[in-house]
Design a protein around this motif. Structure first.
Motif, PDB file in Angstrom:
ATOM      1  N   SER A   1     -57.600  -4.964 -13.550  1.00  0.00           N
ATOM      2  CA  SER A   1     -56.197  -4.905 -13.138  1.00  0.00           C
ATOM      3  C   SER A   1     -55.650  -6.311 -12.872  1.00  0.00           C
ATOM      4  CB  SER A   1     -56.073  -4.052 -11.862  1.00  0.00           C
ATOM      5  OG  SER A   1     -54.859  -4.335 -11.213  1.00  0.00           O
TER       6      SER A   1
ATOM      7  N   ALA B   1     -59.872   2.279  -9.052  1.00  0.00           N
ATOM      8  CA  ALA B   1     -60.816   1.663  -8.121  1.00  0.00           C
ATOM      9  C   ALA B   1     -61.829   2.686  -7.609  1.00  0.00           C
ATOM     10  CB  ALA B   1     -60.061   1.053  -6.932  1.00  0.00           C
TER      11      ALA B   1
ATOM     12  N   GLY C   1     -65.020  -6.700 -10.341  1.00  0.00           N
ATOM     13  CA  GLY C   1     -64.133  -5.677  -9.758  1.00  0.00           C
ATOM     14  C   GLY C   1     -63.719  -6.144  -8.371  1.00  0.00           C
ATOM     15  N   THR C   2     -63.093  -7.312  -8.341  1.00  0.00           N
ATOM     16  CA  THR C   2     -62.881  -8.012  -7.059  1.00  0.00           C
ATOM     17  C   THR C   2     -61.767  -7.394  -6.206  1.00  0.00           C
ATOM     18  OG1 THR C   2     -62.736 -10.259  -6.140  1.00  0.00           O
ATOM     19  CG2 THR C   2     -61.215  -9.749  -7.922  1.00  0.00           C
ATOM     20  N   GLY C   3     -60.840  -6.636  -6.807  1.00  0.00           N
ATOM     21  CA  GLY C   3     -59.765  -6.001  -6.026  1.00  0.00           C
ATOM     22  C   GLY C   3     -58.950  -7.031  -5.265  1.00  0.00           C
TER      23      GLY C   3
ATOM     24  N   SER D   1     -70.871  -6.779  -6.587  1.00  0.00           N
ATOM     25  CA  SER D   1     -69.863  -5.835  -7.064  1.00  0.00           C
ATOM     26  C   SER D   1     -69.802  -4.606  -6.168  1.00  0.00           C
ATOM     27  CB  SER D   1     -70.179  -5.381  -8.502  1.00  0.00           C
ATOM     28  OG  SER D   1     -69.137  -4.536  -8.963  1.00  0.00           O
TER      29      SER D   1
ATOM     30  N   ASP E   1     -61.432  -8.475 -12.671  1.00  0.00           N
ATOM     31  CA  ASP E   1     -60.909  -7.122 -12.466  1.00  0.00           C
ATOM     32  C   ASP E   1     -60.219  -6.690 -13.743  1.00  0.00           C
ATOM     33  OD1 ASP E   1     -60.507  -5.547  -9.509  1.00  0.00           O
ATOM     34  OD2 ASP E   1     -59.397  -4.735 -11.209  1.00  0.00           O
TER      35      ASP E   1
ATOM     36  N   THR F   1     -54.665  -2.630  -5.328  1.00  0.00           N
ATOM     37  CA  THR F   1     -55.962  -2.961  -4.713  1.00  0.00           C
ATOM     38  C   THR F   1     -56.444  -1.849  -3.793  1.00  0.00           C
ATOM     39  OG1 THR F   1     -54.912  -4.080  -2.840  1.00  0.00           O
ATOM     40  CG2 THR F   1     -55.499  -5.455  -4.718  1.00  0.00           C
TER      41      THR F   1
END
Ligand SMILES: C[S@@+](CC[C@H](N)C(=O)[O-])C[C@H]1O[C@@H](n2cnc3c(N)ncnc32)[C@H](O)[C@@H]1O
Length: 293
Positions: free
Chosen positions: A155, A220, A130-132, A195, A153, A97
């Motif tokens: 990831s 990121a 793309g909330t991390g 975002s 995300d 993150t």
């Protein structure tokens, strides 16, 4: 073996560490030293003041020196602690993150302002692309008790951290997370899409401060050759997913607001207000609204 902090009091350890950080050109030397002394000793600010004249134990001196070395080699305090506060909420971090930045609070502010200016929705449906760590989505859910949200995300590891944060903040019953390319797995309609996508030009990444370049995940940061790849993908997706009258708010790099506004207008979103500036006066958040039907 004696360590640099052997025999120091809490207060002299804090001062010595501040001086070492200053000598090494660390901007926030005093604050970083205070936080790391607190972390090594398990003390908050009040505890540090009350314990000021206490001598560090050998174990504490070793612990503090380890933390100091990590900071001196460029690791940010948030990475060392594995945590960062955003919008007043304590968030856990992982290697997957980004460390949430204070600038990103501008996205939350603009989103709340634009929601207030539009039709009331109950329940309000939010997507964070793309909330991390979940920073933006969880900040919004903490402000909007009638809202439900989904964070995406690329990831899966980041999403694991985001859902842990949602649980710790008691927001998990209103938050869901899904792994996909931007908003590709979502179906509408959403009243608010937010975002903070990767937006650094690929060629600029090498020039970033070591705190960012070597410690934030590349995925990121990297926004492609002109930094705008993510907006070209997600703005049209978001425009399709918004409910009539719904709002899209995105964070942008310091010179990207005009181009992102153009992308929003090209998908039929209307720009009701100028981009919102961060505390440094840089245009940081761009918002567009889908026409009410
Ligand atoms: C700049 S970070 C923002 C993280 C968080 N929203 C914040 O503001 O702190 C961008 C996020 O987008 C994610 N990301 C990058 N490419 C993506 C893609 N194609 N689809 C979905 N998410 C992506 C990254 O993994 C990262 O978590």
């Amino acid at each position: 073996m004696s360590h640099p902090f052997t025999g120091h009091t809490v207060e002299t350890a804090r001062r010595t560490l501040t001086a070492r950080f200053r000598t090494n050109a660390i901007d926030s030397a005093e604050l970083d030293a205070r936080i790391l002394v607190g972390a090594a000793l398990g003390l908050d600010l009040t505890g540090l003041i009350t314990a000021a004249t206490r001598i560090l134990t050998a174990a504490e001196a070793v612990r503090l020196e380890n933390l100091a070395c990590r900071r001196l080699t460029g690791e940010p305090v948030a990475r060392i602690l594995g945590a960062k506060e955003f919008w007043g909420l304590p968030l856990q971090l992982s290697t997957a993150t980004l460390v949430p930045r204070p600038d990103t609070e501008t996205v939350v502010e603009l989103a709340l302002e634009m929601l207030r200016a539009g039709p009331a929705q109950d329940p309000l449906r939010i997507a964070d692309i793309g909330t991390g760590s979940g920073a933006i989505l969880l900040a919004l859910l903490s402000e909007l008790p009638g809202a439900y949200g989904i964070g995406t995300d690329i990831s899966a590891a980041a999403l694991h951290t985001a859902s842990t944060n949602a649980r710790h903040l008691k927001l998990a019953c209103r938050a869901a997370f899904t792994a996909c390319d931007y908003a590709s797995a979502l179906s509408g309609a959403f009243d608010l899409i937010v975002s903070n996508p990767p937006y650094i030009r690929s060629a600029e990444i090498i020039h970033l401060a070591t705190e960012v370049r070597d410690h934030d995940p590349l995925g990121a940061l990297d926004g492609g050759s002109d930094g705008l790849d993510a907006y070209r993908a997600l703005v049209p997706q978001a425009a399709r997913l918004l409910a009539p009258g719904g709002v899209l708010v995105v964070e942008v790099g310091h010179d990207q607001s005009a181009e992102v506004e153009r992308l929003m207008m090209a998908t039929g979103l209307t720009l009701e207000r100028p981009p919102k500036a961060d505390l440094a006066g840089t245009a940081r958040a761009v918002g567009g609204r889908k026409l009410p039907s």
